[in-house]
Design a protein around this motif. Structure first.
Motif, PDB file in Angstrom:
ATOM      1  N   PHE A 107       0.817  -1.211   0.000  1.00 12.98           N
ATOM      2  CA  PHE A 107       0.000   0.000   0.000  1.00 12.98           C
ATOM      3  C   PHE A 107       0.853   1.264   0.000  1.00 12.98           C
ATOM      4  O   PHE A 107       1.963   1.279   0.525  1.00 12.98           O
ATOM      5  N   LYS A 108       0.288   2.311  -0.590  1.00 15.46           N
ATOM      6  CA  LYS A 108       0.967   3.613  -0.597  1.00 15.46           C
ATOM      7  C   LYS A 108       0.967   4.196   0.824  1.00 15.46           C
ATOM      8  O   LYS A 108       1.956   4.717   1.298  1.00 15.46           O
ATOM      9  N   GLU A 109      -0.189   4.114   1.473  1.00 18.46           N
ATOM     10  CA  GLU A 109      -0.223   4.485   2.891  1.00 18.46           C
ATOM     11  C   GLU A 109      -1.167   3.509   3.587  1.00 18.46           C
ATOM     12  O   GLU A 109      -1.994   2.880   2.943  1.00 18.46           O
ATOM     13  N   LEU A 110      -1.014   3.402   4.923  1.00 23.51           N
ATOM     14  CA  LEU A 110      -1.719   2.322   5.631  1.00 23.51           C
ATOM     15  C   LEU A 110      -3.140   2.650   6.042  1.00 23.51           C
ATOM     16  O   LEU A 110      -3.792   1.861   6.696  1.00 23.51           O
ATOM     17  N   HIS A 111      -3.645   3.826   5.658  1.00 25.37           N
ATOM     18  CA  HIS A 111      -5.015   4.114   6.075  1.00 25.37           C
ATOM     19  C   HIS A 111      -5.841   4.532   4.878  1.00 25.37           C
ATOM     20  O   HIS A 111      -5.875   5.689   4.507  1.00 25.37           O
TER      21      HIS A 111
END
Length: 329
Positions: A107-111
């Motif tokens: 993922f690019k970011e976790l949220h």
């Protein structure tokens, strides 16, 4: 069988008693507890339900889990994090090589929504390890640029699924990932039949053919090529017509010796059956058949005998599938 599942369930209970004493296991014989059977709408056996925070409202169904190890993983992923957070390539490698199969979310970011869907999917697929990462180094090491789920088999990537926010849903991803617990084409027999029905794909295509015929290899290769196109949407099954133990399956689909090789699609939910219109089992014909089925354009196959010549002779008419609609309606 129920007996087997009951033993695995007990094994999981013993193991978790040491590790997570807060989680209690119990079993109910609903033949003597009809009110509970009714309250929780129990229709098939065995059924496993997980009650959270002391509430008897909306327990979570635990479906298709048969091994003690999978029960333990399922429960742990419901009560704690469902995936392992990966911060380094070494950590990723350790998960990828630990088992036959592994699933990693990059993922690019976790949220974001995609990650939520990924974590929910992990809860429902306890048969394999799940890891996720937002580390640029790890993503670069595997050549990943977008939010992507990768399925690894024996350490090698066998499937990449790009996740787009809001477009993916948990059930589709669960179906897709669960199919990797089976071969691309699964031969039907007593052992595999249980596994086939554990994967929550409701569309099954079946190829009926003798596996010792001269044309078998060519037909089977075509079937496998088509299977790769519909992974997660249609389950591809092979039924050997030389195997006498498959007799009930032939009867159910009304397959006769003169019909083979034959291809049918079955929808498990509605029990509707569809026959491939083309006789030749080519990749093109298979893809066209599957595509028309998924688009809702395939014709229902109502296996019917020929209309008897004297069907109209007597006061009570003889009806078969082919003349039923015309005469009755």
């Amino acid at each position: 069988s129920s007996q087997n599942l009951s033993e695995e369930f007990a094994k999981a209970a013993r193991q978790l008693k040491k590790e997570a004493p807060r989680i209690q296991f119990g079993k109910i014989d609903v033949t003597h507890q009809q009110d509970l059977r009714k309250e929780f709408n129990i229709r098939e056996f065995p059924t496993v339900k997980f009650f959270v925070d002391g509430s008897r409202e909306d327990p979570i169904d635990c479906k298709g889990v048969r091994q003690a190890s999978a029960f333990i993983t399922w429960v742990k992923r419901r009560t704690g994090p469902s995936t392992v957070l990966i911060n380094s390539t070494d950590q990723a490698e350790a998960i990828i090589y630990a088992d036959d199969l592994a699933v990693i979310g990059f993922f690019k970011e976790l949220h974001n929504d995609s990650m939520e869907v990924f974590c929910e999917t992990a809860r429902d697929v306890p048969e394999m390890p799940f890891g996720m990462t937002a580390s640029e180094d790890v993503c670069a090491n595997y050549g990943i640029q977008k939010n992507t789920v990768v399925v690894f088999k024996k350490g090698k990537p066998v499937h990449n699924e790009v996740l787009e926010d809001g477009k993916q849903n948990k059930l589709d991803l669960t179906r897709l990932i669960k199919t990797f617990t089976l071969d691309l084409v699964t031969e039907y027999n007593l052992e595999t039949s249980v596994k086939i029905f554990d994967v929550p794909v409701e569309n099954h295509i079946l190829l009926f053919t003798p596996t010792n015929s001269e044309t078998f290899n060519a037909i089977y290769d075509n079937y496998k090529s088509a299977a790769a196109e519909f992974r997660g949407k249609i389950m591809f099954v092979l039924v050997d017509t030389n195997e006498t133990r498959n007799g009930r399956v032939f009867e159910y689909f009304r397959i006769r010796e003169v019909d083979v090789p034959a291809v049918r699609i079955l929808n498990l939910t509605s029990d509707a059956k569809y026959k491939m219109p083309a006789d030749e089992v080519t990749v093109e014909n298979l893809i066209e058949f599957c595509q028309s089925y998924l688009n809702g354009r395939a014709k229902l196959h109502l296996s019917s005998e020929e209309i008897p010549e004297d069907w109209d002779k007597m006061p009570v008419k003889v009806l078969v599938g082919k003349n039923f609609n015309r005469i009755v309606f």
